[in-house]
Design a protein around this motif. Structure first.
Motif, PDB file in Angstrom:
ATOM      1  N   ASP A 138       5.545  40.266   5.160  1.00  0.00           N
ATOM      2  CA  ASP A 138       6.400  41.064   5.617  1.00  0.00           C
ATOM      3  C   ASP A 138       7.348  41.164   7.432  1.00  0.00           C
ATOM      4  OD1 ASP A 138       6.904  41.450   2.494  1.00  0.00           O
ATOM      5  OD2 ASP A 138       6.752  43.825   2.776  1.00  0.00           O
ATOM      6  N   GLU A 139       6.530  42.134   7.459  1.00  0.00           N
ATOM      7  CA  GLU A 139       6.487  41.380   9.413  1.00  0.00           C
ATOM      8  C   GLU A 139       7.149  40.717   9.536  1.00  0.00           C
ATOM      9  OE1 GLU A 139       3.533  43.951  12.035  1.00  0.00           O
ATOM     10  OE2 GLU A 139       2.220  44.150   9.871  1.00  0.00           O
ATOM     11  N   TRP A 140       6.911  39.646   8.930  1.00  0.00           N
ATOM     12  CA  TRP A 140       7.269  38.429  10.182  1.00  0.00           C
ATOM     13  C   TRP A 140       9.154  38.359   9.969  1.00  0.00           C
ATOM     14  CZ3 TRP A 140       4.674  35.538  13.142  1.00  0.00           C
ATOM     15  CH2 TRP A 140       2.847  34.925  12.452  1.00  0.00           C
ATOM     16  N   PHE A 141       9.515  38.747   8.972  1.00  0.00           N
ATOM     17  CA  PHE A 141      10.699  38.721   8.808  1.00  0.00           C
ATOM     18  C   PHE A 141      11.365  39.572   9.270  1.00  0.00           C
ATOM     19  CE2 PHE A 141       9.161  36.472   5.474  1.00  0.00           C
ATOM     20  CZ  PHE A 141       9.934  35.568   5.357  1.00  0.00           C
ATOM     21  N   LEU A 142      10.628  40.375   9.461  1.00  0.00           N
ATOM     22  CA  LEU A 142      11.246  42.400   9.810  1.00  0.00           C
ATOM     23  C   LEU A 142      11.278  41.694  11.248  1.00  0.00           C
ATOM     24  CD1 LEU A 142       9.706  44.918   8.340  1.00  0.00           C
ATOM     25  CD2 LEU A 142      11.719  43.810   7.788  1.00  0.00           C
ATOM     26  N   ILE A 143      10.240  40.985  12.091  1.00  0.00           N
ATOM     27  CA  ILE A 143      10.202  40.757  13.882  1.00  0.00           C
ATOM     28  C   ILE A 143      11.381  39.877  13.852  1.00  0.00           C
ATOM     29  CG2 ILE A 143       9.123  39.983  15.073  1.00  0.00           C
ATOM     30  CD1 ILE A 143       6.329  40.805  14.181  1.00  0.00           C
ATOM     31  N   ALA A 144      11.694  39.160  13.184  1.00  0.00           N
ATOM     32  CA  ALA A 144      12.325  37.401  13.085  1.00  0.00           C
ATOM     33  C   ALA A 144      13.988  38.888  12.797  1.00  0.00           C
ATOM     34  CB  ALA A 144      12.499  36.974  12.114  1.00  0.00           C
ATOM     35  N   GLY A 145      14.038  39.486  12.880  1.00  0.00           N
ATOM     36  CA  GLY A 145      15.585  39.575  11.764  1.00  0.00           C
ATOM     37  C   GLY A 145      16.256  38.826  10.930  1.00  0.00           C
ATOM     38  N   GLN A 146      15.402  38.442  10.387  1.00  0.00           N
ATOM     39  CA  GLN A 146      15.754  38.166   8.336  1.00  0.00           C
ATOM     40  C   GLN A 146      15.388  39.065   6.926  1.00  0.00           C
ATOM     41  OE1 GLN A 146      14.116  34.175   8.726  1.00  0.00           O
ATOM     42  NE2 GLN A 146      13.990  33.607  10.559  1.00  0.00           N
ATOM     43  N   ASP A 147      15.847  38.009   6.175  1.00  0.00           N
ATOM     44  CA  ASP A 147      16.143  38.806   5.309  1.00  0.00           C
ATOM     45  C   ASP A 147      15.202  39.354   4.261  1.00  0.00           C
ATOM     46  OD1 ASP A 147      19.099  39.621   5.378  1.00  0.00           O
ATOM     47  OD2 ASP A 147      19.698  38.346   4.248  1.00  0.00           O
ATOM     48  N   LEU A 148      14.266  39.580   3.908  1.00  0.00           N
ATOM     49  CA  LEU A 148      13.510  39.079   3.149  1.00  0.00           C
ATOM     50  C   LEU A 148      13.671  38.405   1.503  1.00  0.00           C
ATOM     51  CD1 LEU A 148      12.366  42.979   2.786  1.00  0.00           C
ATOM     52  CD2 LEU A 148      11.234  41.490   4.197  1.00  0.00           C
ATOM     53  N   PRO A 149      12.928  37.388   1.793  1.00  0.00           N
ATOM     54  CA  PRO A 149      12.246  36.701   0.071  1.00  0.00           C
ATOM     55  C   PRO A 149      12.943  37.919  -0.904  1.00  0.00           C
ATOM     56  CG  PRO A 149      10.330  36.316   1.244  1.00  0.00           C
ATOM     57  CD  PRO A 149      11.636  37.425   1.965  1.00  0.00           C
ATOM     58  N   GLU A 150      13.574  36.539  -1.985  1.00  0.00           N
ATOM     59  CA  GLU A 150      13.836  37.612  -3.488  1.00  0.00           C
ATOM     60  C   GLU A 150      12.700  38.347  -4.379  1.00  0.00           C
ATOM     61  OE1 GLU A 150      16.883  39.283  -4.227  1.00  0.00           O
ATOM     62  OE2 GLU A 150      17.498  37.767  -2.266  1.00  0.00           O
ATOM     63  N   MET A 151      13.078  38.700  -5.137  1.00  0.00           N
ATOM     64  CA  MET A 151      11.086  38.962  -5.792  1.00  0.00           C
ATOM     65  C   MET A 151      10.983  37.467  -6.494  1.00  0.00           C
ATOM     66  SD  MET A 151      10.370  42.551  -5.932  1.00  0.00           S
ATOM     67  CE  MET A 151      10.455  42.949  -7.997  1.00  0.00           C
ATOM     68  N   VAL A 152      11.954  36.858  -7.015  1.00  0.00           N
ATOM     69  CA  VAL A 152      11.006  36.370  -7.504  1.00  0.00           C
ATOM     70  C   VAL A 152       9.768  34.920  -6.710  1.00  0.00           C
ATOM     71  CG1 VAL A 152      12.918  34.395  -7.313  1.00  0.00           C
ATOM     72  CG2 VAL A 152      11.379  34.264  -9.678  1.00  0.00           C
ATOM     73  N   GLU A 153      10.327  35.069  -5.444  1.00  0.00           N
ATOM     74  CA  GLU A 153       9.825  34.160  -4.615  1.00  0.00           C
ATOM     75  C   GLU A 153       8.044  34.443  -4.120  1.00  0.00           C
ATOM     76  OE1 GLU A 153      10.959  32.840  -1.320  1.00  0.00           O
ATOM     77  OE2 GLU A 153      13.094  33.044  -1.269  1.00  0.00           O
ATOM     78  N   TYR A 154       7.759  35.886  -5.392  1.00  0.00           N
ATOM     79  CA  TYR A 154       6.604  36.698  -4.589  1.00  0.00           C
ATOM     80  C   TYR A 154       5.469  36.341  -5.963  1.00  0.00           C
ATOM     81  CZ  TYR A 154       8.157  38.771  -0.528  1.00  0.00           C
ATOM     82  OH  TYR A 154       8.540  38.241   0.560  1.00  0.00           O
ATOM     83  N   GLU A 155       5.719  35.760  -6.809  1.00  0.00           N
ATOM     84  CA  GLU A 155       5.269  35.445  -7.819  1.00  0.00           C
ATOM     85  C   GLU A 155       4.649  36.693  -9.323  1.00  0.00           C
ATOM     86  OE1 GLU A 155       2.243  31.825  -7.511  1.00  0.00           O
ATOM     87  OE2 GLU A 155       4.753  30.847  -6.859  1.00  0.00           O
ATOM     88  N   ASP A 156       3.090  36.976  -8.691  1.00  0.00           N
ATOM     89  CA  ASP A 156       3.033  38.440  -9.635  1.00  0.00           C
ATOM     90  C   ASP A 156       2.312  38.882  -8.257  1.00  0.00           C
ATOM     91  OD1 ASP A 156       1.169  36.216  -8.714  1.00  0.00           O
ATOM     92  OD2 ASP A 156      -0.168  36.336 -10.646  1.00  0.00           O
ATOM     93  N   PHE A 157       2.518  38.520  -7.045  1.00  0.00           N
ATOM     94  CA  PHE A 157       2.148  39.258  -5.774  1.00  0.00           C
ATOM     95  C   PHE A 157       0.813  40.062  -5.338  1.00  0.00           C
ATOM     96  CE2 PHE A 157       6.499  40.955  -6.840  1.00  0.00           C
ATOM     97  CZ  PHE A 157       7.233  41.340  -5.584  1.00  0.00           C
ATOM     98  N   PRO A 158       0.395  38.485  -4.861  1.00  0.00           N
ATOM     99  CA  PRO A 158      -1.211  38.628  -4.622  1.00  0.00           C
ATOM    100  C   PRO A 158      -1.654  38.404  -3.491  1.00  0.00           C
ATOM    101  CG  PRO A 158       0.083  36.135  -5.002  1.00  0.00           C
ATOM    102  CD  PRO A 158       0.709  37.332  -5.022  1.00  0.00           C
ATOM    103  N   GLN A 159      -0.976  38.965  -3.116  1.00  0.00           N
ATOM    104  CA  GLN A 159      -1.147  39.532  -1.408  1.00  0.00           C
ATOM    105  C   GLN A 159      -0.517  41.128  -0.895  1.00  0.00           C
ATOM    106  OE1 GLN A 159      -3.134  38.788   0.118  1.00  0.00           O
ATOM    107  NE2 GLN A 159      -4.306  36.771   0.098  1.00  0.00           N
ATOM    108  N   ILE A 160       0.113  41.526  -2.658  1.00  0.00           N
ATOM    109  CA  ILE A 160       1.023  42.885  -1.665  1.00  0.00           C
ATOM    110  C   ILE A 160       0.205  44.420  -1.012  1.00  0.00           C
ATOM    111  CG2 ILE A 160      -0.290  44.550  -3.854  1.00  0.00           C
ATOM    112  CD1 ILE A 160       3.387  44.894  -4.208  1.00  0.00           C
ATOM    113  N   ASP A 161      -1.179  44.456  -1.521  1.00  0.00           N
ATOM    114  CA  ASP A 161      -1.977  45.069  -0.253  1.00  0.00           C
ATOM    115  C   ASP A 161      -1.974  44.866   0.938  1.00  0.00           C
ATOM    116  OD1 ASP A 161      -1.917  47.227  -2.795  1.00  0.00           O
ATOM    117  OD2 ASP A 161      -4.009  46.364  -2.896  1.00  0.00           O
ATOM    118  N   ASN A 162      -1.867  43.711   0.689  1.00  0.00           N
ATOM    119  CA  ASN A 162      -1.855  42.830   3.103  1.00  0.00           C
ATOM    120  C   ASN A 162      -0.944  42.551   3.512  1.00  0.00           C
ATOM    121  OD1 ASN A 162      -3.298  42.222   4.653  1.00  0.00           O
ATOM    122  ND2 ASN A 162      -3.418  40.122   4.013  1.00  0.00           N
ATOM    123  N   GLY A 163       0.999  43.449   2.338  1.00  0.00           N
ATOM    124  CA  GLY A 163       2.169  43.575   3.375  1.00  0.00           C
ATOM    125  C   GLY A 163       2.956  42.381   3.509  1.00  0.00           C
ATOM    126  N   VAL A 164       2.015  41.833   2.131  1.00  0.00           N
ATOM    127  CA  VAL A 164       3.197  40.469   1.106  1.00  0.00           C
ATOM    128  C   VAL A 164       4.041  40.160  -0.082  1.00  0.00           C
ATOM    129  CG1 VAL A 164       2.977  38.105   0.346  1.00  0.00           C
ATOM    130  CG2 VAL A 164       1.362  39.227   2.053  1.00  0.00           C
TER     131      VAL A 164
END
Length: 603
Positions: free
Chosen positions: A421-447
């Protein structure tokens, strides 16, 4: 690790209503051995406790030895909580990665803050990342034998010279061979790349991602979209997936994450035969079925399959097939296998088994990849070569990875590689939508964690019937300034509740010397420095991820009480999106940390 280095496992909790309580275990007792074997860690403990008959060697608080025998169903749990997950010590890291957060802390703190783990067991149990550079052959063999999968691996680069430069370890260049090792044994990993501008970005990042994607394809030996399912020697549900595990290596033995920690079902205790109690009292009579008497209600040949049992209950050949199965099948059918090559035989096995075989779904070796920006603090070495990630660099990396994601969705059927998520926050861009994360395999890594928080917040707010506070209330919600943009919209929604006023305090950390800071890195000193003298209202809403796990202490060792006293405001700890809403509209805060009066502080 020698057996002599294995320490008895100290018990810190005995679950109410559990087998362990029935036996007479007490907090402070130490488990020495199970059926004559000293468990090295929680993995051994759970594996050894899968037996139906257990002989436990236990030291009580007076160093007296007890031998306790228990009969139980193989999947019944003892219900013990231990002081640590590892009974033989931590495998420490011998790499010298310049971006390592442990090495970027100020000197003079507690010794435990400087431990650098590179332990595959913590990776399997908790999802922490390891580099694979510190494993002995014995540990490699154990990963294979116990089928410890998935593991979480810090790859950073697949090019030997680049990875060796980053880890400052010549063994780091073996990563591609190590990934092939996992593939050949049908074990899985999640990978991460900590991106350091000017070192492993650009064409190096492109190559790394493509190399990792090559391990998403069909596993070795798979000739089509599926193959006959082969039973694994063990699975994560039997060894790791059924444990409630906490970040500070204390677990509720035998409980799945989020499970009720109360009493186990009475039926479980009814089927336990306690042969010896720690307190010396008489055991209850066993209700276990007589193993010498056949009971068709207990044994159902249509349900029971020895291949589904945990490791150690049956013997398997190296390929995972029941021992001698092919020989028995061949003899019965008069079939000469010597005239066929291995590929033909595998295909014939599949054809003859027909509809009775399961078709195993595709199991990639590298199941997901997270790209994470290197986090830098003012305490890092001056000659570390590292450059901070700028908004322009973040935009560049987002464009590069998103192009690859589109390709992988078409060729692999999965996004495969995700951006923190930090990439989008640093860039000032909107976060991807929920569907793009599939089953959130890297959520504990801040994804995807912020996108998920926003979604959960909006759902919880819509479901909350409270539309007005009991009395006018003003709150300050403290977060890192990286999330100011997505969280500002959440604050506007809260302020639509009648009588409620919430202000967002989005802070950077001067303690770490950062201009952009994630919430979890804010320290007590940051809060005191930036919020002193401000009108903070009736209370601070403080996310729990700012605190050390299980403690009311920030990363700089300040306590929540100290911050409350310095700011002269009550602090309410919130653990998730739903808790933010509940505490914002609550009639009272019985768990709040209230400040001491200034006169009390001077006393």
């Amino acid at each position: 690790m020698s057996e002599a280095a294995v320490r008895p496992a100290k018990i810190t909790r005995v679950l109410p209503g559990s087998i362990a309580q029935e036996v007479g275990f007490e907090v402070g007792d130490r488990l020495v051995a199970i059926n004559g074997q000293k468990p090295r860690d929680l993995i051994d403990y759970n594996f050894l406790c899968a037996d139906e008959v257990l002989e436990l060697e236990v030291l009580d608080q007076h160093d007296r030895t007890h031998l306790v025998e228990i009969e139980k169903d193989y999947d019944d749990e003892l219900g013990l909580e231990f002081e640590a997950a590892l009974f033989d010590g931590l495998i420490q890291c011998n790499n010298r990665c310049p971006f390592c957060f442990i090495d970027q802390q100020p000197p003079g703190k507690r010794a435990s803050l400087y431990y650098k783990d590179d332990d595959y067991r913590l990776s399997f149990l908790y999802g922490s990342y390891l580099t694979l550079t510190n494993l002995t052959q014995r540990e490699w063999d154990r990963i294979e034998r116990l089928r410890l999968s998935p593991l979480f691996v810090s790859v950073h680069s697949t090019e030997p010279e680049v990875r060796s430069r980053l880890l400052k370890n010549p063994r780091a260049g073996e990563i591609m061979n190590q990934l092939a090792w996992f593939r050949d044994r049908r074990l899985q990993i999640h990978a991460q790349v900590v991106l350091c501008p000017g070192i492993n970005d650009g064409v190096h990042l492109e190559r790394t991602i493509h190399d990792l994607a090559s391990f998403y394809g069909s596993p070795a030996g798979q000739s089509g979209p599926g193959r006959r399912a082969k039973p694994a020697l063990a699975d994560q549900a039997a060894i790791g997936g059924g444990w409630a595990i906490s970040e500070n290596v204390t677990l509720l033995a035998g409980r799945s994450p989020g499970a009720d920690s109360g009493a186990i079902e009475a039926e479980s205790l009814d089927r336990v035969a306690v042969i010896d109690r720690l307190d010396g009292s008489e055991p209850a009579e066993s209700n276990l079925p007589d193993p010498n008497v056949f009971d068709p209600d207990v044994f159902d040949p249509d349900v029971f399959d020895p291949r589904s049992q945990p490791i150690g209950l049956t013997d398997w050949d190296p390929e995972g097939d029941p021992a001698d199965e092919d020989d028995q099948w061949d003899e019965a059918d008069g079939f000469d296998r010597t005239a066929w090559d291995d590929q033909d035989l595998d295909q014939l096995d599949d054809d003859l088994d027909g509809d009775q075989d399961e078709v195993e779904p595709h199991r990639p070796t590298v199941t997901s990849v997270a790209i994470v920006p290197a986090g830098l603090t003012q305490f890092r070495p001056a000659d570390d070569e590292l450059q901070p990630v700028t908004p322009a660099k973040a935009c560049e990396v987002i464009a590069q990875v998103r192009s690859l994601q589109q390709t992988f969705r078409q060729t692999l059927g999965s996004t495969f590689v995700w951006l923190a998520d930090e990439w989008f926050l640093i860039a000032g861009q909107d976060l991807p939508e929920m569907v793009e994360y599939e089953d959130f395999p890297q959520i504990d890594n801040g994804v995807g964690s912020i996108r998920l928080f926003v979604d959960q917040f909006e759902r919880a707010l819509a479901a909350n019937p409270v539309r007005a506070t009991p009395f006018p209330r003003r709150l300050t919600w403290v977060v890192g300034n990286t999330v100011e943009r997505p969280f500002s919209g959440l604050v506007r929604q809260l302020n639509q509740i009648s009588g409620l006023t919430v202000q967002l305090a989005a802070l950077n950390s001067d303690y770490w010397g950062q201009t952009m800071t994630v919430t979890g890195l804010l320290t007590g000193q940051d809060l005191v420095q930036k919020l002193t003298g401000q009108d903070l209202g009736d209370a601070l809403l403080l996310p729990s991820l700012m605190l050390r796990h299980g403690e009311q202490r920030f990363l700089d060792d300040m306590t929540v009480q100290e911050v409350s006293d310095r700011l002269q405001v009550s602090i309410v700890i919130v653990t998730n999106a739903e808790a933010v809403i509940e505490q914002a509209v609550a009639a009272a805060w019985p768990q709040a940390i209230a400040p001491q009066a200034p006169s009390d502080l001077l006393a």
